[in-house]
Design a protein around this motif. Sequence first.
Motif, PDB file in Angstrom:
ATOM      1  N   HIS A   1       0.876  -1.597   0.177  1.00 29.18           N
ATOM      2  CA  HIS A   1      -0.244  -0.091  -0.057  1.00 29.18           C
ATOM      3  C   HIS A   1       0.563   2.027  -0.229  1.00 29.18           C
ATOM      4  N   GLY A   2       0.698   2.545  -0.327  1.00 26.28           N
ATOM      5  CA  GLY A   2       0.924   3.607  -0.123  1.00 26.28           C
ATOM      6  C   GLY A   2       1.200   4.036  -1.591  1.00 26.28           C
ATOM      7  N   PRO A   3       1.988   5.692  -1.791  1.00 25.47           N
ATOM      8  CA  PRO A   3       1.615   6.220  -2.869  1.00 25.47           C
ATOM      9  C   PRO A   3       3.019   6.267  -3.015  1.00 25.47           C
ATOM     10  N   ILE A   4       3.486   6.301  -4.530  1.00 21.89           N
ATOM     11  CA  ILE A   4       4.988   7.172  -4.547  1.00 21.89           C
ATOM     12  C   ILE A   4       5.737   8.338  -4.255  1.00 21.89           C
ATOM     13  N   SER A   5       6.582   9.343  -3.591  1.00 22.09           N
ATOM     14  CA  SER A   5       7.024  10.712  -3.487  1.00 22.09           C
ATOM     15  C   SER A   5       7.641  11.174  -5.091  1.00 22.09           C
ATOM     16  N   LEU A   6       6.673  12.565  -5.026  1.00 22.50           N
ATOM     17  CA  LEU A   6       7.217  13.111  -6.087  1.00 22.50           C
ATOM     18  C   LEU A   6       8.899  12.761  -6.148  1.00 22.50           C
ATOM     19  N   ALA A   7       9.192  12.848  -5.261  1.00 21.84           N
ATOM     20  CA  ALA A   7      11.524  12.436  -5.248  1.00 21.84           C
ATOM     21  C   ALA A   7      11.607  11.312  -5.710  1.00 21.84           C
ATOM     22  N   ASP A   8      11.049  10.344  -5.551  1.00 25.56           N
ATOM     23  CA  ASP A   8      11.206   8.747  -6.143  1.00 25.56           C
ATOM     24  C   ASP A   8      10.531   8.822  -7.363  1.00 25.56           C
ATOM     25  N   VAL A   9       9.399   9.388  -7.683  1.00 27.51           N
ATOM     26  CA  VAL A   9       8.629  10.181  -9.781  1.00 27.51           C
ATOM     27  C   VAL A   9      10.335  10.683 -10.564  1.00 27.51           C
ATOM     28  N   SER A  10      11.077  11.702  -9.640  1.00 25.06           N
ATOM     29  CA  SER A  10      11.808  11.846  -9.811  1.00 25.06           C
ATOM     30  C   SER A  10      12.946  11.189 -10.393  1.00 25.06           C
ATOM     31  N   GLN A  11      13.748  10.384  -9.535  1.00 24.23           N
ATOM     32  CA  GLN A  11      14.465   9.823  -9.757  1.00 24.23           C
ATOM     33  C   GLN A  11      14.596   8.582 -11.012  1.00 24.23           C
ATOM     34  N   LEU A  12      13.410   7.734 -11.247  1.00 17.13           N
ATOM     35  CA  LEU A  12      13.009   7.029 -11.513  1.00 17.13           C
ATOM     36  C   LEU A  12      12.626   7.776 -13.246  1.00 17.13           C
ATOM     37  N   LEU A  13      12.466   9.139 -13.156  1.00 21.17           N
ATOM     38  CA  LEU A  13      12.401   9.140 -14.658  1.00 21.17           C
ATOM     39  C   LEU A  13      13.791   9.824 -14.836  1.00 21.17           C
ATOM     40  N   TRP A  14      14.306  10.200 -14.024  1.00 20.79           N
ATOM     41  CA  TRP A  14      15.794  10.644 -14.318  1.00 20.79           C
ATOM     42  C   TRP A  14      16.633   9.274 -14.842  1.00 20.79           C
ATOM     43  N   ALA A  15      17.117   8.505 -14.411  1.00 23.04           N
ATOM     44  CA  ALA A  15      17.512   7.196 -14.749  1.00 23.04           C
ATOM     45  C   ALA A  15      16.758   6.671 -15.722  1.00 23.04           C
ATOM     46  N   ALA A  16      15.501   6.832 -16.738  1.00 27.95           N
ATOM     47  CA  ALA A  16      14.963   5.925 -17.576  1.00 27.95           C
ATOM     48  C   ALA A  16      16.163   6.998 -18.834  1.00 27.95           C
ATOM     49  N   GLN A  17      15.821   8.452 -18.795  1.00 29.62           N
ATOM     50  CA  GLN A  17      16.124   9.812 -19.394  1.00 29.62           C
ATOM     51  C   GLN A  17      16.581  10.942 -19.125  1.00 29.62           C
TER      52      GLN A  17
END
Length: 211
Positions: free
Chosen positions: A40-56
């Motif tokens: 359960h639980g959402p994803i933090s904006l910091a983790d969103v940032s990290q994932l998108l940065w890692a991708a591209q």
Amino acid sequence: MNAIEPDPGSDRPLPDPDQAGSTPLETTLTHRRSRREFGHGPISLADVSQLLWAAQGETHPDGLRTAPSAGATYPLVVRLSVAENGVPDLEPGVYRYWPGAHTLRTETSLPAQAELQRAAYDQEWVGEAPIVVAISGVVERTAREYGPRAGDLYVPMEAGHAGENLHLQAEAVGLATVPVGGFKDEAVASALDLGPERPLIMYPVGQRSSE
Ligand SMILES: Cc1cc2nc3c(=O)[nH]c(=O)nc-3n(C[C@H](O)[C@H](O)[C@H](O)COP(=O)(O)O)c2cc1C
């Protein structure tokens, strides 16, 4: 480098990514798994940032990115579908990631999870994920340099490079994800309004379940 980067002023800035980290690459490689059950639980904006940065994400003043690209043509487009309450700091909907500015631009306020699950032969982890990262490609951009080899090999291969970066980053920050390539192309293109872009792979991401 990318001629269609938007005016950064009109987009949602993401927090700066952590470019140092604390998990050794070898540890991440050892523990990486395809994880289809989410806690359960959402994803933090910091983790969103990290994932998108890692991708591209961009990592060089000349516009070079975290993932390699054939002839630095950069055909990939990364989108983020956010479910209701999927990310506390983001409204639900579909966003496009802009690597140069490290920002998100809203494309629609309707999350695509349900439609993407149907497009992916009803794989429920797609519909249950608080966020889905979808990678598509403008094949023509690379085909101008490399002809048919772009669509046959280079652009799908680039999606694999970017996707593995994202997968390893998810593992390193303790999140769960799985590459999903089993889907009907036209249905994913319609769910994300891709136009001429070719859907390549998607990653539902959630919190790690206790398992
Ligand atoms: C190109 C590609 C497409 C995949 N598509 C799916 C998919 O549609 N659904 C799914 O549950 N897993 C999918 N997977 C994940 C594989 O099932 C998984 O990598 C494999 O079982 C090995 O497990 P591991 O990733 O935990 O090492 C895909 C993996 C790759 C590389």
